[in-house]
Design a protein around this motif. Structure first.
Motif, mmCIF file in Angstrom:
data_model
loop_
_atom_site.group_PDB
_atom_site.id
_atom_site.type_symbol
_atom_site.label_atom_id
_atom_site.label_comp_id
_atom_site.label_asym_id
_atom_site.label_seq_id
_atom_site.Cartn_x
_atom_site.Cartn_y
_atom_site.Cartn_z
ATOM 1 N N ARG A 1 38.818 39.046 38.980
ATOM 2 C CA ARG A 1 38.826 40.489 39.284
ATOM 3 C C ARG A 1 40.178 40.892 39.869
ATOM 4 O O ARG A 1 40.740 41.922 39.511
ATOM 5 C CB ARG A 1 37.702 40.839 40.250
ATOM 6 C CG ARG A 1 37.652 42.319 40.598
ATOM 7 C CD ARG A 1 36.439 42.685 41.453
ATOM 8 N NE ARG A 1 36.000 41.684 42.386
ATOM 9 C CZ ARG A 1 36.478 41.546 43.635
ATOM 10 N NH1 ARG A 1 37.414 42.348 44.069
ATOM 11 N NH2 ARG A 1 36.000 40.615 44.438
ATOM 12 N N GLN A 2 40.710 40.061 40.767
ATOM 13 C CA GLN A 2 42.012 40.348 41.359
ATOM 14 C C GLN A 2 43.094 40.399 40.281
ATOM 15 O O GLN A 2 43.932 41.295 40.273
ATOM 16 C CB GLN A 2 42.373 39.284 42.412
ATOM 17 C CG GLN A 2 41.464 39.242 43.605
ATOM 18 C CD GLN A 2 41.580 40.475 44.481
ATOM 19 O OE1 GLN A 2 42.573 41.181 44.477
ATOM 20 N NE2 GLN A 2 40.532 40.750 45.237
ATOM 21 N N SER B 1 36.811 35.467 43.260
ATOM 22 C CA SER B 1 37.245 36.809 42.878
ATOM 23 C C SER B 1 38.600 36.832 42.186
ATOM 24 O O SER B 1 39.127 37.894 41.914
ATOM 25 C CB SER B 1 37.303 37.701 44.122
ATOM 26 O OG SER B 1 38.316 37.252 44.997
#
Length: 187
Positions: free
Chosen positions: A155-156, A152
């Motif tokens: 996205r982070q 992720s």
């Protein structure tokens, strides 16, 4: 009396609309009332018309300049982005080099990735991987949805600094400021 009240309310609303339009506010933007806030770029092409600009070769990066990406505490890999590698292109793509390192690994190995985020579609693309001191290009880079990724960090990174909603931030300076304080409100 009702007629007078209605006329006063109508006159007040007209004055408000006239005042807002005379200052150049774009009332199509939900943030229009927050004076001084730059408007996000407007997308005028459809996805079928959109063309990505050609990605240049991977830029040089320095692990001493890394801005950390806040990740869940259970993650053993630490991620950071070198601000000197961040670019915002005219087609709405933000390119960067992200470095992954394992703090538990004794030899201090790290991997770096030359990637891009497209804020308007919540997608990322990986162009090259740095391993053992050299870049290796991805043979067929393709856009992948954040939802379809194993990790992720992209996205982070997008939510902590690269993107402002569905658009890239206005400048690299703005991106770095948000990476340094990801809890900041949109400004």
């Amino acid at each position: 009396m009702r007629r007078v009240e209605r006329a006063l309310i109508l006159a007040g609303l007209c004055a408000l609309v006239a005042a807002c339009s005379s200052k150049g506010y774009n009332t199509d933007n939900p943030d229009w009332a927050q004076g001084g806030m730059p408007l996000p770029p407007k997308v005028t092409s459809t996805d079928a018309e959109w063309q990505e600009s050609e990605a240049p070769p991977p830029p040089k990066f320095d692990v001493k300049r890394l801005e950390p990406i806040a990740m869940p505490p259970y993650m053993t890999l630490k991620f950071g982005v070198d601000p000197a590698t961040i670019t915002i292109t005219h087609d709405g793509v933000v390119r960067y080099v992200v470095v992954a390192s394992n703090t538990h690994n004794q030899n201090g190995s790290l991997n770096a990735y030359y990637e891009a985020v497209r804020c308007s579609t919540a997608e990322m693309k990986s162009y090259a991987r740095f391993d053992n001191g050299a870049w290796e290009e991805v043979k067929k880079p393709e856009w992948k949805s954040f939802r379809d990724l194993n990790s992720s960090y992209s996205r982070q990174l997008a939510t902590q600094g690269l993107c402002r909603g569905n658009a890239p931030r206005d400048s690299v300076k703005d991106i770095v400021a948000n990476l340094r304080d990801p809890a900041r409100k949109l400004q």
